[in-house]
Motif scaffolding. Sequence first.
Motif, PDB file in Angstrom:
ATOM      1  N   PRO A 140     105.434  16.354  67.152  1.00  0.00           N
ATOM      2  CA  PRO A 140     106.121  15.051  67.152  1.00  0.00           C
ATOM      3  C   PRO A 140     105.185  13.855  67.239  1.00  0.00           C
ATOM      4  N   ASP A 141     103.953  14.059  67.705  1.00  0.00           N
ATOM      5  CA  ASP A 141     103.016  12.940  67.830  1.00  0.00           C
ATOM      6  C   ASP A 141     102.053  12.841  66.642  1.00  0.00           C
ATOM      7  N   ALA A 142     102.346  13.595  65.579  1.00  0.00           N
ATOM      8  CA  ALA A 142     101.506  13.526  64.384  1.00  0.00           C
ATOM      9  C   ALA A 142     101.832  12.270  63.588  1.00  0.00           C
ATOM     10  N   ALA A 143     100.902  11.882  62.720  1.00  0.00           N
ATOM     11  CA  ALA A 143     101.078  10.654  61.933  1.00  0.00           C
ATOM     12  C   ALA A 143     102.024  10.868  60.761  1.00  0.00           C
ATOM     13  N   TYR A 144     102.056  12.089  60.209  1.00  0.00           N
ATOM     14  CA  TYR A 144     102.912  12.364  59.055  1.00  0.00           C
ATOM     15  C   TYR A 144     102.977  13.867  58.815  1.00  0.00           C
ATOM     16  N   LEU A 145     103.895  14.277  57.959  1.00  0.00           N
ATOM     17  CA  LEU A 145     103.990  15.665  57.492  1.00  0.00           C
ATOM     18  C   LEU A 145     103.719  15.669  55.991  1.00  0.00           C
ATOM     19  N   HIS A 146     102.745  16.457  55.582  1.00  0.00           N
ATOM     20  CA  HIS A 146     102.333  16.523  54.177  1.00  0.00           C
ATOM     21  C   HIS A 146     102.724  17.867  53.564  1.00  0.00           C
ATOM     22  N   TYR A 147     103.215  17.813  52.330  1.00  0.00           N
ATOM     23  CA  TYR A 147     103.434  19.052  51.584  1.00  0.00           C
ATOM     24  C   TYR A 147     103.202  18.823  50.099  1.00  0.00           C
ATOM     25  N   THR A 148     102.896  19.880  49.383  1.00  0.00           N
ATOM     26  CA  THR A 148     102.712  19.842  47.937  1.00  0.00           C
ATOM     27  C   THR A 148     103.992  20.364  47.305  1.00  0.00           C
ATOM     28  N   SER A 149     104.687  19.512  46.572  1.00  0.00           N
ATOM     29  CA  SER A 149     106.026  19.881  46.100  1.00  0.00           C
ATOM     30  C   SER A 149     106.005  20.963  45.030  1.00  0.00           C
ATOM     31  N   ASN A 150     104.898  21.067  44.304  1.00  0.00           N
ATOM     32  CA  ASN A 150     104.782  22.106  43.279  1.00  0.00           C
ATOM     33  C   ASN A 150     103.327  22.543  43.199  1.00  0.00           C
ATOM     34  N   GLU A 151     103.096  23.841  43.347  1.00  0.00           N
ATOM     35  CA  GLU A 151     101.745  24.392  43.283  1.00  0.00           C
ATOM     36  C   GLU A 151     101.492  24.939  41.882  1.00  0.00           C
ATOM     37  N   THR A 152     100.608  24.260  41.142  1.00  0.00           N
ATOM     38  CA  THR A 152     100.398  24.624  39.743  1.00  0.00           C
ATOM     39  C   THR A 152      99.773  25.998  39.565  1.00  0.00           C
ATOM     40  N   ILE A 153      98.911  26.400  40.478  1.00  0.00           N
ATOM     41  CA  ILE A 153      98.171  27.652  40.314  1.00  0.00           C
ATOM     42  C   ILE A 153      99.041  28.861  40.619  1.00  0.00           C
ATOM     43  N   HIS A 154      99.782  28.800  41.716  1.00  0.00           N
ATOM     44  CA  HIS A 154     100.593  29.943  42.135  1.00  0.00           C
ATOM     45  C   HIS A 154     102.026  29.883  41.610  1.00  0.00           C
ATOM     46  N   GLY A 155     102.431  28.738  41.071  1.00  0.00           N
ATOM     47  CA  GLY A 155     103.766  28.641  40.479  1.00  0.00           C
ATOM     48  C   GLY A 155     104.887  28.631  41.486  1.00  0.00           C
ATOM     49  N   GLY A 166     111.441  13.315  61.820  1.00  0.00           N
ATOM     50  CA  GLY A 166     111.118  11.979  62.300  1.00  0.00           C
ATOM     51  C   GLY A 166     109.769  11.449  61.871  1.00  0.00           C
ATOM     52  N   LEU A 167     108.913  12.298  61.328  1.00  0.00           N
ATOM     53  CA  LEU A 167     107.607  11.853  60.853  1.00  0.00           C
ATOM     54  C   LEU A 167     107.736  11.302  59.432  1.00  0.00           C
ATOM     55  N   PRO A 168     106.857  10.402  59.025  1.00  0.00           N
ATOM     56  CA  PRO A 168     106.815  10.019  57.612  1.00  0.00           C
ATOM     57  C   PRO A 168     106.490  11.248  56.766  1.00  0.00           C
ATOM     58  N   LEU A 169     107.251  11.443  55.713  1.00  0.00           N
ATOM     59  CA  LEU A 169     107.049  12.597  54.845  1.00  0.00           C
ATOM     60  C   LEU A 169     106.167  12.189  53.670  1.00  0.00           C
ATOM     61  N   VAL A 170     105.096  12.937  53.460  1.00  0.00           N
ATOM     62  CA  VAL A 170     104.123  12.661  52.401  1.00  0.00           C
ATOM     63  C   VAL A 170     104.123  13.834  51.431  1.00  0.00           C
ATOM     64  N   SER A 171     104.179  13.544  50.139  1.00  0.00           N
ATOM     65  CA  SER A 171     104.226  14.633  49.160  1.00  0.00           C
ATOM     66  C   SER A 171     103.290  14.399  47.989  1.00  0.00           C
ATOM     67  N   ASP A 172     102.529  15.431  47.662  1.00  0.00           N
ATOM     68  CA  ASP A 172     101.762  15.479  46.424  1.00  0.00           C
ATOM     69  C   ASP A 172     102.707  15.988  45.343  1.00  0.00           C
ATOM     70  N   MET A 173     103.125  15.097  44.441  1.00  0.00           N
ATOM     71  CA  MET A 173     104.033  15.454  43.353  1.00  0.00           C
ATOM     72  C   MET A 173     103.322  15.428  41.998  1.00  0.00           C
ATOM     73  N   SER A 174     102.030  15.669  42.002  1.00  0.00           N
ATOM     74  CA  SER A 174     101.256  15.534  40.767  1.00  0.00           C
ATOM     75  C   SER A 174     101.847  16.327  39.610  1.00  0.00           C
ATOM     76  N   SER A 175     102.342  17.522  39.878  1.00  0.00           N
ATOM     77  CA  SER A 175     102.755  18.387  38.772  1.00  0.00           C
ATOM     78  C   SER A 175     104.256  18.447  38.540  1.00  0.00           C
TER      79      SER A 175
END
Length: 360
Positions: A140-155, A166-175
């Motif tokens: 709960p005391d972290a600055a944000y939650l990061h995830y990669t919405s699509n993994e190109t290598i593993h599919g 409650g944390l800001p949600l950060v997403s790598d949506m490159s693919s």
Amino acid sequence: MARIYNFSAGPSALPEAVLRQARDEMLEWQASGMSVMEMSHRGKHFSNIAEQLEVDLRELMAIPDNYKVLFLQGGATGQFSFIPLNLLRGKTKACYINTGAWSEKAIKDGGRFCEVVVSASSESEKFTTIPAVAEWQIEPDAAYLHYTSNETIHGVEFPFIPDAQGLPLVSDMSSNILSRKVDVSQFGLIYAGTQKNMGPAGVTVVIVRDDLIGETDSRLPDVFNYAVQAKNQSMLNTPATYNWYLVGLVLKWLKSAGGVGAIEAVNIRKAASLYDAIDRSSLYSNPVQTEFRSRMNVPFILSDASLDKEFLSQAEANGFAELKGHRSVGGMRASIYNAMPEEGVKALIEFMAEFERTRA
């Protein structure tokens, strides 16, 4: 001219209509007397291009007014470092979900600037699934939650938007940006390299909520400071002007095709038909848990690996390029981004079936 079906994971195929328009406007853009790549980024002609670029992206993604839209350089890989430097805001840790190679890279680089908490990981399952949400451990005391919405290598692709508790949600949506509808208001920050669904390599889009910027690490150069770039319309330094123009053409193409909702329906059909062909085959298989299969990147392996080289050779001879899987996982991979037409996927399926028939 004979264009192939390009299944590259990135840089990937661009819509043919976009390439033709760029060709027609190469020497002169709209009676300006010059090519876009010759224009001053401060001049009126390029200002029109830049303003429309942001307008179109905001419209396509329904981006709320309290979000800044930035067009930067350095790729999504650069953002692995710039995100913690911009978003830690005095905190010392950030949470990450590990679902594949790009998550791992983000975790490694993020760890240079803060304590990285891996809240969940599918590494033990060889990145063939999404970790069960009930098992996520979000600090709960972290600055944000990061995830990669699509993994190109593993599919592997998230079919849902995670609850960041409650944390800001950060997403790598490159693919997979612009391939499916997303509610931007659920995110603190979205970032993406443009070389998959949005245009050529060289532009990185950052969509960030107003209240998250402005309190940065002193080590962060101004050119990568979101607040500073927002004040300068992403032009603190000279931007990749021609690439901005090409991204703008892709956005206009997508709007003419009916927008994100329309292209999502096409993407669902393309992916479903290819996975169905793989699942019905005795030669091909896909290792990813069904509900987490990517619509954008479809890896598959042949039951007889000794046929791999022949498959790729025959595929290329028949006009199908870039089907070799990533070196870290092997096998094959078909990347079927927005610009890949349905007839391209249909032709690939027919080729795969004929290859299997003649090897039975």
